[in-house]
Design a protein around this motif. Structure first.
Motif, mmCIF file in Angstrom:
data_model
loop_
_atom_site.group_PDB
_atom_site.id
_atom_site.type_symbol
_atom_site.label_atom_id
_atom_site.label_comp_id
_atom_site.label_asym_id
_atom_site.label_seq_id
_atom_site.Cartn_x
_atom_site.Cartn_y
_atom_site.Cartn_z
ATOM 1 N N ASN A 15 -46.913 95.238 25.050
ATOM 2 C CA ASN A 15 -45.949 96.284 24.698
ATOM 3 C C ASN A 15 -45.267 96.021 23.356
ATOM 4 O O ASN A 15 -44.340 96.737 22.970
ATOM 5 N N LYS B 86 -43.526 93.324 22.495
ATOM 6 C CA LYS B 86 -42.415 92.390 22.593
ATOM 7 C C LYS B 86 -42.902 90.957 22.420
ATOM 8 O O LYS B 86 -44.034 90.633 22.768
ATOM 9 N N ARG B 87 -42.021 90.091 21.900
ATOM 10 C CA ARG B 87 -42.322 88.664 21.799
ATOM 11 C C ARG B 87 -41.316 87.868 22.625
ATOM 12 O O ARG B 87 -40.129 88.181 22.648
#
Length: 632
Positions: free
Chosen positions: A317, A319-320
């Motif tokens: 998605n 995100k990290r």
């Protein structure tokens, strides 16, 4: 000057069609150079006309270029009777265009550019270069973590994700450059530099004149190349320049630092290599010499290259998740604690790949904020991050920004082979993470082990050692205490390399996944030993000899006081001991040369330590003698 040029060709643009279209539209880019990094950290360079590249881009990218093994440092591998090394371009990183702003195409009105393409060096169908070793170390830690998530899916529960949510595991890194800049041929006045340093007259003060111009231009160019410069400033060393009759500054001697944004580890190492080229060339265009030596002036602050690293999950998605950041009220996560413990436990076999030159050991001395002890600081409390500058590995924490959590290794210098240093660090991180996960350790367990006192038995860290201190390591411990708690630091290149023999179980950590092999390690060691010996005999001893000859008797024997005669006698006796042979006594320099000829490296190392100590004593004695003379 900087407009209408292509500075970076991103990895998404490396197809045959995209490259041909882009390069045809920019005829000022007239050459291609493939850049491989040997085991000593040297980068290859060549000037291949662009028309050759455009004629067969696909063939070029598949490794049509070869080099002679005698031109790169792979002793024992690429030998004279088996020297062919293939150069295979790396299409997964950004490529930079290196412009020669002193060679303009008059018709185009633009500087001539060379497209630098990072590559892997292949010998007998096996990659042997520093870039590939780093890439392999990253692949190794990624593979191991994914295997752990398959075996222990509950590890991901704390993040509220499953293994199918992970797109990639990313090892990130960042470096910074400290360097000295000076007017060509300007000689260092050590006492003046040392006094200025103690008074902190240079640290973060305003840059002026041509230094300011060159620094600003370098920062602007870094942004053009997408390196995203974050800061440029004066460091602790330097003296005030002189204003010449023409209104320009002369007698410039200053220490500067430049920082830029982190990147994926392999790209970060490529960025650092190009940043050095960019900085050196930019200052040279403005008539200034740049030195990336770790210790260009004895007795004055050296130049470090603090190296930052972290590991993150990249989700599908977008995100990290920084794996070092805690998920509860703790200093670090289990991955963070495990990685930190892995680096500290295994640093004896990391250090040979970080500190590999005579020059780098001159920097690692107490009193100059250069680390000499295997110890970390994580802070007095979870709420207050530590900025202890006396330790080896710092933990950078930003409670409001989990992505900023990382480690800072403070021992590298500008000539450290960043590719190999990062590779060893990630391998050590992997070892510590493996311990934390397979032994089911919690954050509390790991913090307790990291914080243990010397003599306390532990499951992973060594019983006789301590690994954490929130104190000033130099001021709050005497030397004997530091050695007892944190181990004895090597004093020479030789002492550092013998750790590869003394810690075979730790060396196995680097060999996991065949990232480092016995053949590569031996080749690296041979290259470092050759450089160490060659520098001692070809540079250090001749330089010291010239220095000794410059220490002449200055007093008039008919007017001198007894103290002047006595002091000169001490100076001269030391001069003779260092470099003058007689029929009955060999000088220290001669004994070193003979030990080199006999391949007695242990004795060379011991005599080098004595030589450096005697030279320091000689400088002090001559300074004391000279200061007492009225007429010189």
């Amino acid at each position: 000057m900087f407009n209408d040029l292509i500075y970076t060709i991103h990895k998404e643009e490396h197809s045959d069609e995209s490259l041909k279209k882009l390069l045809t539209a920019h005829p000022e880019i007239k050459f291609v150079s493939v850049v491989g990094i040997d085991l000593s950290g040297n980068d290859t360079d060549a000037k291949i006309p662009m028309r050759i590249f455009l004629d067969d881009i696909n063939g070029f990218l598949k490794g049509a270029i070869q080099t002679d093994g005698s031109s790169v440092a792979f002793p024992g591998i690429a030998t004279l009777n088996n020297a062919k090394v293939d150069m295979v371009p790396d299409t997964e990183v950004n490529w930079f265009v290196d412009y020669n702003f002193e060679n303009f195409d008059e018709e185009l009105g633009k500087p001539v550019g060379t497209l630098r393409i990072p590559c892997f060096l292949i010998h007998e169908e096996k990659a042997i270069d520093s870039r590939h070793i780093l890439k392999s170390s990253i692949s190794n830690i990624e593979e191991n973590l994914m295997n752990f998530y398959r075996k222990y899916p509950e590890l991901l529960d704390v993040y509220g994700i499953g293994i199918d949510d992970i797109e990639d595991i990313v090892a990130t890194a960042a470096t910074e450059l400290e360097f000295w800049v000076k007017t060509p041929e300007e000689k260092a006045h050590v006492e003046e530099l040392s006094t200025s340093q103690v008074l902190k007259e240079q640290y973060w003060t305003r840059t002026k004149g041509v230094v300011r111009t060159a620094l600003e231009e370098a920062l602007m160019l870094m942004d053009k190349y997408g390196l995203e410069a974050e800061m440029g400033h004066k460091e602790v060393g330097g003296v005030k320049a002189t204003l010449g009759e023409d209104g320009n500054l002369t007698h410039i001697m200053e220490q500067l630092e430049i920082d830029w944004k982190y990147a994926d580890a392999l790209q970060a190492a490529d960025n650092e290599l190009f940043a050095r080229i960019l900085v050196k060339e930019t200052f040279r265009r403005h008539g200034l010499d740049v030195s990336f030596l770790a210790k260009p002036v004895d007795g004055v602050a050296g130049s470090g290259e603090h190296t930052h690293l972290s590991i993150a999950l990249k989700l599908k998605n977008g995100k990290r998740i920084n794996l070092f950041a805690p998920t509860s009220k703790h200093f670090l996560s289990i991955y963070g604690y495990g990685s930190l413990m892995g680096v500290l436990k295994n640093y004896e076999i990391i250090n040979p790949f970080v500190t590999a030159t005579n020059d780098s050991f001159r920097r690692l001395k107490p009193g100059f904020e250069a680390p000499i002890c295997i110890v970390t600081s994580i802070g007095h409390s979870v709420d207050i991050p530590s900025r202890n500058r006396t330790i080896l590995v710092g933990v950078i924490r930003d409670i409001g920004s989990p992505l900023a959590y990382r480690f800072e290794l403070r021992s590298p210098n500008p000539h450290t082979n960043t590719y190999l240093a990062l590779a060893t660090l990630f391998m050590a991180c992997n070892d510590g993470i493996t311990y934390a996960i397979t032994k089911g350790k919690t954050e509390d367990d790991l913090l307790a082990e990291l914080s243990k006192e010397a003599g306390v038995k532990a499951d992973y860290l060594e019983q006789d050692r301590a690994y954490r201190s929130e104190h000033d390591v130099f001021e709050d411990y005497i030397e004997e205490e530091r050695i007892r708690l944190f181990g004895k630091a090597p004093a020479t290149v030789y002492e550092n390399l013998v750790a590869l023999d003394n810690y075979p179980e730790k060396l196995e950590v680097l060999k996991q996944g065949a990232v480092f092999t016995d053949r590569l390690i031996q080749s690296y060691r041979t290259a470092v030993e050759r450089r160490w010996i060659t520098e001692i005999t070809g540079r250090i001893i001749p330089h010291y000899a010239d220095e000794i000859r410059s220490y002449k008797m200055l007093h008039d024997s008919t007017k001198a006081l007894d103290v002047d005669v006595t002091r000169w006698q001490k100076v001269n006796e030391l001069r003779l001991y260092l470099m003058k042979d007689s029929y009955s006594i060999k000088s220290l320099f001669t004994r070193i040369r003979e030990s080199v000829e006999n391949h007695d490296h242990k004795t060379v190392s011991a005599l080098q330590i004595e030589m450096d100590a005697k030279m320091a004593e000689l400088r002090d004695l001559y300074g004391e003698y000279k200061r007492n003379l009225l007429d010189i």
